[in-house]
Design a protein around this motif. Structure first.
Motif, PDB file in Angstrom:
ATOM      1  N   TYR A 132      -1.492  -6.853  -1.025  1.00  0.00           N
ATOM      2  CA  TYR A 132      -2.504  -5.894  -0.583  1.00  0.00           C
ATOM      3  C   TYR A 132      -2.659  -4.811  -1.643  1.00  0.00           C
ATOM      4  CZ  TYR A 132       1.348  -2.860   1.001  1.00  0.00           C
ATOM      5  OH  TYR A 132       2.464  -2.079   1.067  1.00  0.00           O
ATOM      6  N   ALA A 133      -3.712  -4.035  -1.502  1.00  0.00           N
ATOM      7  CA  ALA A 133      -3.972  -2.956  -2.452  1.00  0.00           C
ATOM      8  C   ALA A 133      -3.959  -1.618  -1.747  1.00  0.00           C
ATOM      9  CB  ALA A 133      -5.317  -3.161  -3.132  1.00  0.00           C
ATOM     10  N   VAL A 134      -3.510  -0.615  -2.471  1.00  0.00           N
ATOM     11  CA  VAL A 134      -3.642   0.768  -2.041  1.00  0.00           C
ATOM     12  C   VAL A 134      -4.675   1.367  -2.984  1.00  0.00           C
ATOM     13  CG1 VAL A 134      -2.497   2.994  -1.762  1.00  0.00           C
ATOM     14  CG2 VAL A 134      -1.233   0.879  -1.279  1.00  0.00           C
ATOM     15  N   ASP A 135      -5.858   1.630  -2.454  1.00  0.00           N
ATOM     16  CA  ASP A 135      -6.948   2.196  -3.245  1.00  0.00           C
ATOM     17  C   ASP A 135      -6.985   3.696  -2.975  1.00  0.00           C
ATOM     18  OD1 ASP A 135      -9.199   2.681  -4.741  1.00  0.00           O
ATOM     19  OD2 ASP A 135     -10.583   1.664  -3.364  1.00  0.00           O
ATOM     20  N   VAL A 136      -6.529   4.482  -3.952  1.00  0.00           N
ATOM     21  CA  VAL A 136      -6.545   5.934  -3.819  1.00  0.00           C
ATOM     22  C   VAL A 136      -7.949   6.395  -4.213  1.00  0.00           C
ATOM     23  CG1 VAL A 136      -5.481   8.106  -4.523  1.00  0.00           C
ATOM     24  CG2 VAL A 136      -4.078   6.032  -4.339  1.00  0.00           C
ATOM     25  N   VAL A 137      -8.724   6.793  -3.219  1.00  0.00           N
ATOM     26  CA  VAL A 137     -10.142   7.051  -3.384  1.00  0.00           C
ATOM     27  C   VAL A 137     -10.400   8.405  -4.047  1.00  0.00           C
ATOM     28  CG1 VAL A 137     -12.323   7.304  -2.134  1.00  0.00           C
ATOM     29  CG2 VAL A 137     -10.676   5.580  -1.422  1.00  0.00           C
ATOM     30  N   ARG A 138      -9.721   9.428  -3.594  1.00  0.00           N
ATOM     31  CA  ARG A 138      -9.939  10.774  -4.144  1.00  0.00           C
ATOM     32  C   ARG A 138      -9.096  10.979  -5.387  1.00  0.00           C
ATOM     33  NH1 ARG A 138     -10.794  15.703  -0.380  1.00  0.00           N
ATOM     34  NH2 ARG A 138      -9.997  16.593  -2.284  1.00  0.00           N
ATOM     35  N   GLU A 139      -9.733  11.452  -6.441  1.00  0.00           N
ATOM     36  CA  GLU A 139      -9.022  11.683  -7.704  1.00  0.00           C
ATOM     37  C   GLU A 139      -7.952  12.758  -7.578  1.00  0.00           C
ATOM     38  OE1 GLU A 139     -11.330  12.145 -11.240  1.00  0.00           O
ATOM     39  OE2 GLU A 139     -12.732  10.580 -10.629  1.00  0.00           O
ATOM     40  N   ASP A 140      -8.162  13.732  -6.688  1.00  0.00           N
ATOM     41  CA  ASP A 140      -7.194  14.821  -6.554  1.00  0.00           C
ATOM     42  C   ASP A 140      -6.095  14.510  -5.524  1.00  0.00           C
ATOM     43  OD1 ASP A 140      -8.927  14.971  -4.386  1.00  0.00           O
ATOM     44  OD2 ASP A 140      -8.950  17.167  -4.345  1.00  0.00           O
ATOM     45  N   ALA A 141      -6.125  13.312  -4.951  1.00  0.00           N
ATOM     46  CA  ALA A 141      -5.084  12.931  -3.984  1.00  0.00           C
ATOM     47  C   ALA A 141      -3.782  12.639  -4.735  1.00  0.00           C
ATOM     48  CB  ALA A 141      -5.520  11.708  -3.188  1.00  0.00           C
ATOM     49  N   ASP A 142      -2.673  12.909  -4.108  1.00  0.00           N
ATOM     50  CA  ASP A 142      -1.343  12.648  -4.661  1.00  0.00           C
ATOM     51  C   ASP A 142      -1.083  11.144  -4.550  1.00  0.00           C
ATOM     52  OD1 ASP A 142       1.429  12.323  -5.039  1.00  0.00           O
ATOM     53  OD2 ASP A 142       1.892  14.259  -4.117  1.00  0.00           O
ATOM     54  N   THR A 143      -1.234  10.425  -5.664  1.00  0.00           N
ATOM     55  CA  THR A 143      -1.112   8.966  -5.668  1.00  0.00           C
ATOM     56  C   THR A 143       0.243   8.508  -5.150  1.00  0.00           C
ATOM     57  OG1 THR A 143      -2.665   8.799  -7.505  1.00  0.00           O
ATOM     58  CG2 THR A 143      -1.231   6.907  -7.128  1.00  0.00           C
ATOM     59  N   ALA A 144       1.314   9.120  -5.635  1.00  0.00           N
ATOM     60  CA  ALA A 144       2.655   8.726  -5.189  1.00  0.00           C
ATOM     61  C   ALA A 144       2.808   8.925  -3.688  1.00  0.00           C
ATOM     62  CB  ALA A 144       3.727   9.507  -5.946  1.00  0.00           C
ATOM     63  N   LEU A 145       2.259  10.009  -3.155  1.00  0.00           N
ATOM     64  CA  LEU A 145       2.327  10.256  -1.708  1.00  0.00           C
ATOM     65  C   LEU A 145       1.532   9.210  -0.946  1.00  0.00           C
ATOM     66  CD1 LEU A 145       3.192  11.920   0.737  1.00  0.00           C
ATOM     67  CD2 LEU A 145       1.198  13.381   0.332  1.00  0.00           C
ATOM     68  N   MET A 146       0.328   8.863  -1.411  1.00  0.00           N
ATOM     69  CA  MET A 146      -0.489   7.860  -0.715  1.00  0.00           C
ATOM     70  C   MET A 146       0.232   6.508  -0.684  1.00  0.00           C
ATOM     71  SD  MET A 146      -3.176   9.398   0.374  1.00  0.00           S
ATOM     72  CE  MET A 146      -2.164  10.859   0.569  1.00  0.00           C
ATOM     73  N   ILE A 147       0.857   6.113  -1.776  1.00  0.00           N
ATOM     74  CA  ILE A 147       1.604   4.853  -1.813  1.00  0.00           C
ATOM     75  C   ILE A 147       2.819   4.938  -0.900  1.00  0.00           C
ATOM     76  CG2 ILE A 147       3.012   3.374  -3.294  1.00  0.00           C
ATOM     77  CD1 ILE A 147       0.847   3.890  -5.475  1.00  0.00           C
TER      78      ILE A 147
END
Length: 166
Positions: A132-147
């Motif tokens: 599956y994919a984790v697509d972080v949509v917002r550029e200012d979102a914390d990528t590590a937190l979203m994952i």
């Protein structure tokens, strides 16, 4: 930006890489075996710990904490009343709340803040089984937190279903 996760049965001690869209290793999920409580670390490619996920020991509902260093970052727990879809609430340390909803076990869900999409988790972008994919949509979102949120809610949903009885 999309990150590719090759799904596994999440058991203590499992380690696996999450890759970026170019196939480069972006994050390592390191399951810590021989710990009193369920613990995972999200590391960068050089091995530096970015986020630590821990199952809360004494809690009425299944709860996991997210820490950056020794600082609490968030608490994740399943919402009590969710009839048709899985709903989880991520309460950040400063009080902000993120909503996680969708079909968690099917790997089809979203992470939102006040109705605004932050990340979309989906299997439909891949034909490869158990990916599956984790697509972080917002550029200012914390990528590590979203994952970390995606990994955490999937782990919690699997445990609730009976797939992991730590």
């Amino acid at each position: 930006m999309k990150y590719l996760v090759r799904d596994k049965i999440f058991a203590l001690g499992d380690d696996y890489w999450i890759e970026d869209e170019q196939g480069r290793q972006a994050f390592l999920v390191d399951g810590k075996a021989l710990r009193l409580r369920d613990t995972l670390e999200l590391k960068d490619p050089s091995g530096r710990v970015l986020i630590t996920l821990r199952k809360k020991l004494l809690s009425l509902r299944d709860t996991m904490t997210v820490e950056r260093g020794d600082t609490p970052l968030a608490t994740i727990r399943r919402k009590r009343l969710s009839l048709l879809r899985n709903h989880y609430r991520v309460t950040l340390a400063e009080g902000t709340e993120l909503d996680v909803s969708g079909r968690i076990l099917d790997r089809e869900f979203v992470v939102e803040y006040e109705g605004e999409l932050l990340a979309h988790i989906s299997k439909k972008w891949f034909r490869v089984r158990e990916t599956y994919a984790v697509d972080v949509v917002r550029e200012d979102a914390d990528t590590a937190l979203m994952i970390a949120v995606a990994v955490c809610v999937i782990r919690m949903a699997e445990r609730e279903r009976g797939g992991d009885d730590d």
